[in-house]
Design a protein around this motif. Structure first.
Motif, short mmCIF file in Angstrom:
data_model
loop_
_atom_site.label_atom_id
_atom_site.label_comp_id
_atom_site.label_asym_id
_atom_site.label_seq_id
_atom_site.Cartn_x
_atom_site.Cartn_y
_atom_site.Cartn_z
N LYS A 1 -2.17 4.96 2.97
CA LYS A 1 -3.51 4.47 3.27
C LYS A 1 -4.37 5.63 3.75
O LYS A 1 -3.86 6.73 3.94
CB LYS A 1 -3.49 3.32 4.26
CG LYS A 1 -2.80 3.56 5.59
CD LYS A 1 -2.60 2.24 6.34
CE LYS A 1 -1.99 2.46 7.71
NZ LYS A 1 -2.93 2.91 8.71
N LYS A 2 -5.64 5.39 3.91
CA LYS A 2 -6.60 6.47 4.12
C LYS A 2 -6.20 7.40 5.26
O LYS A 2 -6.26 8.62 5.12
CB LYS A 2 -7.98 5.86 4.41
CG LYS A 2 -9.13 6.82 4.20
CD LYS A 2 -10.45 6.07 4.27
CE LYS A 2 -11.59 6.95 3.81
NZ LYS A 2 -12.89 6.25 3.84
N ARG B 1 -9.25 -4.94 -2.45
CA ARG B 1 -8.53 -3.98 -1.62
C ARG B 1 -9.10 -3.91 -0.20
O ARG B 1 -8.36 -3.90 0.78
CB ARG B 1 -8.57 -2.60 -2.28
CG ARG B 1 -7.73 -1.55 -1.54
CD ARG B 1 -7.95 -0.16 -2.10
NE ARG B 1 -7.05 0.76 -1.40
CZ ARG B 1 -5.93 1.23 -1.90
NH1 ARG B 1 -5.53 0.88 -3.10
NH2 ARG B 1 -5.16 2.05 -1.21
N VAL C 1 -4.56 -4.58 7.91
CA VAL C 1 -3.73 -3.46 8.38
C VAL C 1 -4.34 -2.81 9.62
O VAL C 1 -3.62 -2.33 10.50
CB VAL C 1 -3.53 -2.43 7.26
CG1 VAL C 1 -2.65 -1.28 7.73
CG2 VAL C 1 -2.94 -3.08 6.02
N LYS C 2 -5.66 -2.83 9.72
CA LYS C 2 -6.35 -2.12 10.81
C LYS C 2 -6.01 -2.73 12.17
O LYS C 2 -6.25 -3.91 12.41
CB LYS C 2 -7.86 -2.16 10.57
CG LYS C 2 -8.31 -1.42 9.32
CD LYS C 2 -9.79 -1.60 9.06
CE LYS C 2 -10.21 -0.90 7.79
NZ LYS C 2 -11.64 -1.12 7.47
N GLU D 1 -7.03 -4.55 3.19
CA GLU D 1 -6.88 -3.44 4.13
C GLU D 1 -7.31 -3.82 5.55
O GLU D 1 -6.80 -3.27 6.53
CB GLU D 1 -7.68 -2.22 3.65
CG GLU D 1 -6.99 -1.43 2.56
CD GLU D 1 -7.78 -0.20 2.16
OE1 GLU D 1 -9.02 -0.20 2.35
OE2 GLU D 1 -7.17 0.76 1.65
N PHE E 1 0.85 -1.19 0.00
CA PHE E 1 0.00 0.00 0.00
C PHE E 1 0.88 1.24 0.00
O PHE E 1 1.59 1.49 0.97
CB PHE E 1 -0.89 0.02 1.24
CG PHE E 1 -1.97 -1.02 1.23
CD1 PHE E 1 -3.23 -0.74 0.72
CD2 PHE E 1 -1.74 -2.29 1.75
CE1 PHE E 1 -4.23 -1.70 0.71
CE2 PHE E 1 -2.73 -3.25 1.75
CZ PHE E 1 -3.97 -2.96 1.23
#
Length: 205
Positions: free
Chosen positions: A140-141, A167, A174-175, A171, A137
């Motif tokens: 990221k956001k 995606r 990752v959280k 993702e 990534f």
């Protein structure tokens, strides 16, 4: 890392918009240069995919740990780069630039029933547990300045459970995860017991 410099950079005139293809190539060339500086090409090499291979396999490049003296791949890491939506839309995409090629159009038709992420997972699964899928990534956001990765040799299990490999699915790893370093990633891969499942979340920058 040079790629992170591009992610952080703010152009006051708002004229510099590196395309996703350029960012991917900068990251790859940095890795290749570093491996040459460390004198490890004989044990660790990198193979960049052709445009057709990227479409058919969903893979941008493959890292391989080589056996000595045969130099056959012992462990492979297939890499797919995922960009922020705003980066994906900047500049002319590689798919548009390459669309005129007959071989590209054939590859697109052959693989149109699967997402790029699913193609890469299928590629890794077909090789076995010694082939890892690594999704990178570039931002990221909630953190657009760093590079993260999700690596696993067990994404195929999700396909078996009818999960969509996209995606959003990746993702979720990752959280709230604890991040490993690239060095710890390589140590975990090398020390893994045969047929053992391994999934890691890595921070590269």
């Amino acid at each position: 890392m040079r790629t992170q410099e591009y992610l952080i950079f703010k152009d006051p005139e708002n004229k510099l918009h590196p395309s996703p293809k350029v960012l991917t190539q900068v990251f790859l060339m940095t890795c290749i240069t570093q491996s040459i500086n460390l004198n490890i090409p004989d044990t660790f090499n990198c193979t960049a995919m052709t445009p057709e291979q990227r479409i058919l396999l969903g893979v941008d490049w493959v890292w391989a740990l080589l056996e000595k003296p045969s130099k056959n791949p012992k462990i492979q890491i297939a890499v797919r780069v995922l960009h922020l939506p705003e980066w994906e839309g900047s500049g002319e995409s590689s798919a548009t630039l390459e669309a005129s090629s007959d071989s590209i159009q054939i590859a697109q038709m052959e693989s149109s029933n699967k997402s790029m992420c699913e193609r890469m997972v299928n590629f890794c699964t077909s090789i076995g547990k010694d082939c890892y899928a690594l999704f990178l990534f570039f931002g990221k956001k909630d953190d657009k300045q760093n590079i993260y990765g999700v690596l696993s040799n067990n994404f195929g299990a999700a396909i078996g459970k009818c999960s969509n490999i996209d995606r959003a699915f990746i993702e979720n790893f990752v959280k709230g995860s604890k991040f490993d370093t690239p060095q710890k990633m390589m140590q975990a891969i090398v020390s893994r017991k045969k047929s053992e499942n391994l999934t890691l979340v890595i921070k590269f920058s």
